[in-house]
Design an enzyme around this catalytic site. Structure first.
Site, PDB file in Angstrom:
ATOM      1  N   ARG A 140      21.415  79.730  42.268  1.00 34.87           N
ATOM      2  CA  ARG A 140      21.456  79.889  43.718  1.00 34.87           C
ATOM      3  C   ARG A 140      20.890  81.242  44.124  1.00 34.87           C
ATOM      4  O   ARG A 140      21.045  82.238  43.419  1.00 34.87           O
ATOM      5  CB  ARG A 140      22.901  79.789  44.227  1.00 34.87           C
ATOM      6  CG  ARG A 140      23.585  78.455  43.951  1.00 34.87           C
ATOM      7  CD  ARG A 140      24.990  78.450  44.520  1.00 34.87           C
ATOM      8  NE  ARG A 140      25.612  77.138  44.444  1.00 34.87           N
ATOM      9  CZ  ARG A 140      26.506  76.790  43.535  1.00 34.87           C
ATOM     10  NH1 ARG A 140      26.886  77.668  42.612  1.00 34.87           N
ATOM     11  NH2 ARG A 140      27.026  75.584  43.535  1.00 34.87           N
ATOM     12  N   TYR A 194      17.745  75.233  52.784  1.00 37.87           N
ATOM     13  CA  TYR A 194      18.018  75.111  54.214  1.00 37.87           C
ATOM     14  C   TYR A 194      18.276  76.502  54.789  1.00 37.87           C
ATOM     15  O   TYR A 194      18.675  77.428  54.075  1.00 37.87           O
ATOM     16  CB  TYR A 194      19.204  74.181  54.500  1.00 37.87           C
ATOM     17  CG  TYR A 194      20.502  74.525  53.807  1.00 37.87           C
ATOM     18  CD1 TYR A 194      21.401  75.444  54.354  1.00 37.87           C
ATOM     19  CD2 TYR A 194      20.847  73.911  52.605  1.00 37.87           C
ATOM     20  CE1 TYR A 194      22.601  75.736  53.727  1.00 37.87           C
ATOM     21  CE2 TYR A 194      22.036  74.198  51.969  1.00 37.87           C
ATOM     22  CZ  TYR A 194      22.914  75.110  52.531  1.00 37.87           C
ATOM     23  OH  TYR A 194      24.102  75.408  51.894  1.00 37.87           O
TER      24      TYR A 194
END
Length: 462
Positions: A205, A238
């Site tokens: 991430r 996103y």
């Protein structure tokens, strides 16, 4: 369990775990004037700065739990993850592996789009920080690692912490995550459901400045949610932080066993991702290059192989990841945790309101039995469905032009699964919860004389 002895009608609730679901539940109980104390083992709030998104359904739950939760979400910079000016706010799947246009290397073939989720994205740490602002002083205690739970003859539960201190409560709710201590106490050290299981997927991430992301993806693609799918992997991105950053997550399939189930993270590098995605589309590789050189490898565990046989026993209850930890491929684990918080705060508010001057023991047990019946089928379905959709994203067929048609047939199934999550009738759940609670409370009161408290440790004789 309760033993028929009259108890004060003001329930004292202990929540173990100060993550997002635990804090939202605490805020729900505060709103309903239920006495609550939240115990967190860390010295302070410690959510990582990765992104998280909440569906329109989850935000409706937040409003019903406590309107301050929605206000916290707004304050932390939550933005639409897609189509900010469009009511349909589509999630999109595109080919992240193949190049379909030799004259335009930036082109990625659209595969599917599904509208109606209403997701709003933010940073986990910022949301939790804003939530904590609305907790009254004294509700949360840090540095409290749970060691044991023991029911007392009077019906209360004694909590013992690693620092040697103890506390008492009428009930304990475990919101302490995938490695839940409360779940281990509930089922015992030898029960498979006490421990999470490796899904053979890992995640990396990172947050990328939006300006840099636009240089790689283009303005429109960077500001809208996309899954880039391909053989054995996918990349999801996103916008978060008021559109100033792009949340990027890379998921890789891993056929090997995870070496240490007690430690779900390991040191990782961007080079590991680049090696796994060799030959993928230039846009995907360009976005990966914007990630830091050093990353954390997150092993994805869940409760899919050995789901919890129940979410409650007597005065103990599990919620959120402690009950139904899921892999993140639907992006809905926290959303369903918020649904849990609404269900529990509704029930415990009714316990407080319907037992003035009477015995609350049977009411708490009826509330937790109701919660288990209402929430367990839906949440355990999510765990299995999340595994399923990831398998569809990672199909080997994406690398074989002869089998592209077969691969693309998956999106009807993905749409149906997504709609089951997004279009959940929250208000109907609340009404069903209240109806079931009334029935169970009548049954508990009818059987009250037959119940005793054995005074044993939870998890004994399992």
């Amino acid at each position: 369990m309760s033993n028929g002895i009259d108890e004060p009608a003001e329930p004292q609730i202990a929540i173990i775990g100060g993550g997002i679901v635990g804090v939202i539940l605490a805020l729900g109980l505060v709103r309903r004037k239920v006495s609550v104390r939240l115990y967190e083992q860390a010295a302070g709030f410690r959510e990582v700065g990765a992104g998280i998104a909440f569906s329109a359904c989850a935000r409706r739950c937040m409003e019903l739990v406590n309107p301050v939760v929605i206000e916290a979400l707004r304050r932390c910079g939550a933005v639409s993850v897609s189509d900010a000016e469009d009511d349909d706010d589509y999630l999109r799947w595109i080919d992240g592996y193949n190049q379909h246009d030799a004259h335009d290397v930036s082109y990625q073939k659209p595969l599917s789009q599904i509208g109606g989720s209403g997701f709003r994205g933010c940073r986990r740490d910022q949301f939790l920080e804003e939530l904590s602002v609305d907790l009254p002083p004294g509700v949360i205690e840090f540095g409290k690692r749970l060691e044991s739970l023991k029911p007392r003859e009077g019906g209360k539960v004694t909590l013992t912490f690693a620092d040697g201190t103890t506390a008492e409560a009428d009930s304990v709710i475990g919101c302490d995550g995938i490695k839940s201590r409360v779940r281990q106490h509930l089922f015992g050290a030898d029960h498979e459901a006490s421990y999470p299981q490796y899904t053979h997927k890992v995640a990396y991430r990172g947050l990328v400045p939006m300006d840099y992301a636009i240089e790689v993806l283009g303005e429109w693609k960077a500001h809208n949610f996309h899954h880039h799918v391909g053989p054995g992997a996918h990349l999801t991105h996103y916008p978060v932080a008021n559109n100033k950053a792009l949340n990027v997550v890379v998921f890789l399939s891993d056929p090997n066993p995870w070496p240490d189930h007690n430690n779900m993270v390991a040191e990782g590098t961007r080079g590991e991702i680049e090696s796994a995605l060799r030959g993928w589309h230039p846009a995907v590789l360009g976005l990966v290059k914007l990630l830091p050189d050093k990353l954390t490898t997150w092993a994805l565990f869940d409760l899919g192989e050995f789901p919890a046989p129940k979410y409650n026993e007597g005065r103990l209850c599990l919620a959120g990841d402690a009950a139904h930890a899921s892999s993140p491929h639907h992006g809905a684990g926290a959303c369903l945790g918020v649904e849990d918080a609404l269900c529990l705060s509704t029930l415990l508010g009714r316990v407080r309101d319907t037992t003035p001057g009477g015995n609350i023991g049977h009411a708490i047990e009826a509330a937790f039995e109701t919660f288990d019946g209402i929430r367990r089928p839906r949440t355990q379905w999510l765990v299995n469905s999340s595994r399923r959709v990831c398998d569809l994203y990672h199909q080997s067929e994406w690398a074989d032009p002869r089998r592209w048609v077969k691969a693309q047939t998956c999106f009807d199934e993905i749409r149906d699964r997504s709609f089951k999550i997004w279009h959940f009738d929250v208000d109907a759940m609340v009404q069903q919860t209240l109806d079931e609670f009334r029935k169970r409370l009548a049954e508990e009161n009818g059987n009250a004389n037959g119940k005793t408290c054995g005074g044993r440790e939870y998890g004994d004789d399992k």
